[in-house]
Scaffold this active site. Sequence first.
Site, PDB file in Angstrom:
ATOM      1  NE  ARG A  16      -0.296   0.643   4.903  1.00  0.00           N
ATOM      2  CZ  ARG A  16      -0.707   0.576   6.158  1.00  0.00           C
ATOM      3  NH1 ARG A  16      -1.846  -0.029   6.441  1.00  0.00           N
ATOM      4  NH2 ARG A  16      -0.009   1.113   7.136  1.00  0.00           N
ATOM      5  CB  VAL A  61      12.289  -5.253   6.136  1.00  0.00           C
ATOM      6  CG1 VAL A  61      11.562  -5.084   4.808  1.00  0.00           C
ATOM      7  CG2 VAL A  61      11.712  -4.333   7.216  1.00  0.00           C
ATOM      8  CG  ASN A  87       8.192   2.136   0.580  1.00  0.00           C
ATOM      9  OD1 ASN A  87       8.060   3.355   0.600  1.00  0.00           O
ATOM     10  ND2 ASN A  87       7.178   1.311   0.886  1.00  0.00           N
ATOM     11  CE1 TYR A 152       9.034   7.124   9.865  1.00  0.00           C
ATOM     12  CE2 TYR A 152       9.638   9.444   9.857  1.00  0.00           C
ATOM     13  CZ  TYR A 152       9.134   8.330   9.202  1.00  0.00           C
ATOM     14  OH  TYR A 152       8.762   8.426   7.875  1.00  0.00           O
ATOM     15  CE  LYS A 156      11.733   6.550   7.511  1.00  0.00           C
ATOM     16  NZ  LYS A 156      11.677   5.549   6.422  1.00  0.00           N
ATOM     17  CB  THR A 190       0.113  10.838   6.609  1.00  0.00           C
ATOM     18  OG1 THR A 190      -0.307  10.510   5.281  1.00  0.00           O
ATOM     19  CG2 THR A 190       1.625  10.832   6.687  1.00  0.00           C
TER      20      THR A 190
END
Length: 247
Positions: A16, A61, A87, A152, A156, A190
């Site tokens: 998605r 993952v 991703n 997070y 990143k 989101t």
Amino acid sequence: MERVIDKVALVTGGARGIGAAVAARLHGEGARVVIGDVLDGEGEETAQRIGSGTVYVHLDVTSPQDWQHAVDAAVGTFGGLDILVNNAGIADFAPIEEYTLERWNTVIAVNLTGTFNGIKAAIPALKQSRGGSIVNISSVAGMRGYEQLPAYTASKFGVRGLTKSAALDLGPHRIRVNSVHPGVISTPMTAGIAVDMSHVALGRIGHPGEVADLVLYLASDESSFVTGAEFVIDGGDTAGTVTRPAP
Ligand code: NAD
């Protein structure tokens, strides 16, 4: 329609959101695509919707075994691997004072260690490619800090650094590695989060297809001299603050 013709791509978190848009865009430009995710029902549906030349595999993952299975699926089904899009990602909001070690470890395991696992698993197959491309989906949270997102943001930033280190090691094997840094994009991640984009140059959130267009460029041979680089796609969010005149 042929910007990645004859290439084979593996897209994690492809059931998605941004991953599904990337898978569809690469397929639309001629690639055969393996979608990996933990959402098996949604992943199968997405693969079917995209059409023939797309397969779904269960891929957590954080699991090196799942990674081996996914790379084997690409090589076994489509004859090789040319493009890896790391991703898959999760976000978990809380102030650092309340953040538990368990929550920290979970986010780091998926977002950062998951990307490391993917690069490691894909290297042998990518070395056989005429020119491999790894695209790591970081975030604007890999460029600057965000409140209530300690793990997070750290993950990143980590993906951004890992990208550069891997680009140096893999360049001699003609494998390019780049990072993509989206701002707010309309996806299930989101959904339900109120965002005010009035201070942002383009004044709106982005769409998954817009990120997919950038990933397509980095996955294709059009970016043959691009490696170790970071690509912000945020409507101008990190460029500065727009002050709109009062109505
Ligand atoms: P999403 O939640 O819609 O999709 C993420 C996908 O990753 C889901 O299909 C989920 O099942 C999968 N996933 C989660 N944990 C996994 C695991 N352990 N193994 C395999 N798959 C797993 O989110 P999205 O907005 O499409 O996000 C995609 C990527 O883009 C993420 O890395 C995210 O951090 C990044 N990103 C998103 C935004 C945004 O505003 N949406 C902004 C910047 C960066």
